[in-house]
Design a protein around this motif. Structure first.
Motif, PDB file in Angstrom:
ATOM      1  N   ARG A  15      -4.660  20.535  -8.067  1.00  0.00           N
ATOM      2  CA  ARG A  15      -3.743  19.702  -7.280  1.00  0.00           C
ATOM      3  C   ARG A  15      -4.469  19.040  -6.112  1.00  0.00           C
ATOM      4  O   ARG A  15      -4.310  17.845  -5.854  1.00  0.00           O
ATOM      5  N   LEU A  16      -5.329  19.804  -5.425  1.00  0.00           N
ATOM      6  CA  LEU A  16      -6.067  19.256  -4.286  1.00  0.00           C
ATOM      7  C   LEU A  16      -7.038  18.153  -4.723  1.00  0.00           C
ATOM      8  O   LEU A  16      -7.157  17.117  -4.068  1.00  0.00           O
ATOM      9  N   VAL A  17      -7.728  18.368  -5.843  1.00  0.00           N
ATOM     10  CA  VAL A  17      -8.669  17.361  -6.345  1.00  0.00           C
ATOM     11  C   VAL A  17      -7.929  16.095  -6.757  1.00  0.00           C
ATOM     12  O   VAL A  17      -8.382  14.979  -6.478  1.00  0.00           O
ATOM     13  N   ASP A  18      -6.781  16.247  -7.393  1.00  0.00           N
ATOM     14  CA  ASP A  18      -5.984  15.072  -7.759  1.00  0.00           C
ATOM     15  C   ASP A  18      -5.593  14.271  -6.522  1.00  0.00           C
ATOM     16  O   ASP A  18      -5.677  13.042  -6.511  1.00  0.00           O
ATOM     17  N   ARG A  19      -5.159  14.969  -5.477  1.00  0.00           N
ATOM     18  CA  ARG A  19      -4.773  14.274  -4.241  1.00  0.00           C
ATOM     19  C   ARG A  19      -5.980  13.597  -3.598  1.00  0.00           C
ATOM     20  O   ARG A  19      -5.881  12.469  -3.111  1.00  0.00           O
ATOM     21  N   ALA A  20      -7.144  14.260  -3.614  1.00  0.00           N
ATOM     22  CA  ALA A  20      -8.352  13.665  -3.045  1.00  0.00           C
ATOM     23  C   ALA A  20      -8.741  12.412  -3.825  1.00  0.00           C
ATOM     24  O   ALA A  20      -9.139  11.397  -3.248  1.00  0.00           O
ATOM     25  N   ALA A  21      -8.612  12.464  -5.147  1.00  0.00           N
ATOM     26  CA  ALA A  21      -8.935  11.304  -5.980  1.00  0.00           C
ATOM     27  C   ALA A  21      -8.018  10.123  -5.685  1.00  0.00           C
ATOM     28  O   ALA A  21      -8.398   8.972  -5.871  1.00  0.00           O
ATOM     29  N   GLN A  22      -6.822  10.417  -5.198  1.00  0.00           N
ATOM     30  CA  GLN A  22      -5.868   9.358  -4.847  1.00  0.00           C
ATOM     31  C   GLN A  22      -6.070   8.866  -3.410  1.00  0.00           C
ATOM     32  O   GLN A  22      -5.287   8.062  -2.923  1.00  0.00           O
ATOM     33  N   GLY A  23      -7.107   9.354  -2.742  1.00  0.00           N
ATOM     34  CA  GLY A  23      -7.416   8.868  -1.394  1.00  0.00           C
ATOM     35  C   GLY A  23      -6.998   9.781  -0.266  1.00  0.00           C
ATOM     36  O   GLY A  23      -6.963   9.371   0.885  1.00  0.00           O
ATOM     37  N   GLU A  24      -6.677  11.031  -0.569  1.00  0.00           N
ATOM     38  CA  GLU A  24      -6.310  12.006   0.464  1.00  0.00           C
ATOM     39  C   GLU A  24      -7.388  13.086   0.546  1.00  0.00           C
ATOM     40  O   GLU A  24      -7.243  14.170  -0.011  1.00  0.00           O
ATOM     41  N   PRO A  25      -8.498  12.814   1.243  1.00  0.00           N
ATOM     42  CA  PRO A  25      -9.565  13.815   1.330  1.00  0.00           C
ATOM     43  C   PRO A  25      -9.081  15.069   2.054  1.00  0.00           C
ATOM     44  O   PRO A  25      -8.107  15.036   2.800  1.00  0.00           O
ATOM     45  N   PHE A  26      -9.778  16.185   1.825  1.00  0.00           N
ATOM     46  CA  PHE A  26      -9.420  17.427   2.502  1.00  0.00           C
ATOM     47  C   PHE A  26     -10.674  18.218   2.825  1.00  0.00           C
ATOM     48  O   PHE A  26     -11.753  17.947   2.300  1.00  0.00           O
ATOM     49  N   ILE A  27     -10.525  19.189   3.698  1.00  0.00           N
ATOM     50  CA  ILE A  27     -11.632  20.045   4.126  1.00  0.00           C
ATOM     51  C   ILE A  27     -11.346  21.464   3.663  1.00  0.00           C
ATOM     52  O   ILE A  27     -10.230  21.953   3.793  1.00  0.00           O
ATOM     53  N   ILE A  28     -12.374  22.128   3.139  1.00  0.00           N
ATOM     54  CA  ILE A  28     -12.259  23.531   2.761  1.00  0.00           C
ATOM     55  C   ILE A  28     -12.934  24.352   3.858  1.00  0.00           C
ATOM     56  O   ILE A  28     -14.077  24.082   4.236  1.00  0.00           O
ATOM     57  N   ALA A  29     -12.199  25.351   4.357  1.00  0.00           N
ATOM     58  CA  ALA A  29     -12.709  26.200   5.432  1.00  0.00           C
ATOM     59  C   ALA A  29     -12.760  27.649   4.982  1.00  0.00           C
ATOM     60  O   ALA A  29     -12.015  28.067   4.096  1.00  0.00           O
ATOM     61  N   LYS A  30     -13.659  28.399   5.597  1.00  0.00           N
ATOM     62  CA  LYS A  30     -13.757  29.836   5.344  1.00  0.00           C
ATOM     63  C   LYS A  30     -13.663  30.538   6.691  1.00  0.00           C
ATOM     64  O   LYS A  30     -14.450  30.231   7.594  1.00  0.00           O
ATOM     65  N   ALA A  31     -12.701  31.413   6.828  1.00  0.00           N
ATOM     66  CA  ALA A  31     -12.446  32.115   8.091  1.00  0.00           C
ATOM     67  C   ALA A  31     -12.238  31.111   9.231  1.00  0.00           C
ATOM     68  O   ALA A  31     -12.707  31.304  10.337  1.00  0.00           O
ATOM     69  N   GLY A  32     -11.586  30.002   8.907  1.00  0.00           N
ATOM     70  CA  GLY A  32     -11.285  28.999   9.921  1.00  0.00           C
ATOM     71  C   GLY A  32     -12.425  28.052  10.242  1.00  0.00           C
ATOM     72  O   GLY A  32     -12.268  27.122  11.023  1.00  0.00           O
TER      73      GLY A  32
END
Length: 81
Positions: A15-32
């Protein structure tokens, strides 16, 4: 930009990759702590600039550039003509 923890990213990766492909980038964090930014491949980074080089157009390469120093190299290795 949305930040998701690594566990949530694993759970919802499609779901996240699909949204990123549509132009909604995101950041993945570990322990904040932000680790990676996911953006579409065809979208260049906002700060990315094409650079020709700091000396572009200020010099020319001689036609015999790949043969320069042949005589000296042959002398050093004992391959005299």
């Amino acid at each position: 930009m949305q930040t998701v923890n690594i566990h949530n990213a694993k759970t919802n990766l499609s779901r996240l990759v699909d949204r990123a492909a549509q132009g909604e980038p995101f950041i993945i964090a570990k322990a904040g702590k932000p680790l990676v930014k996911v953006v579409p491949i065809d979208q260049p980074a906002a700060t990315q600039m094409k650079r020709l080089g700091f000396m572009a157009g200020q010099f020319s390469v001689p036609d015999d550039f790949d043969r320069m120093g042949d005589d000296e190299i042959e002398q050093l290795f004992g391959m005299n003509k």
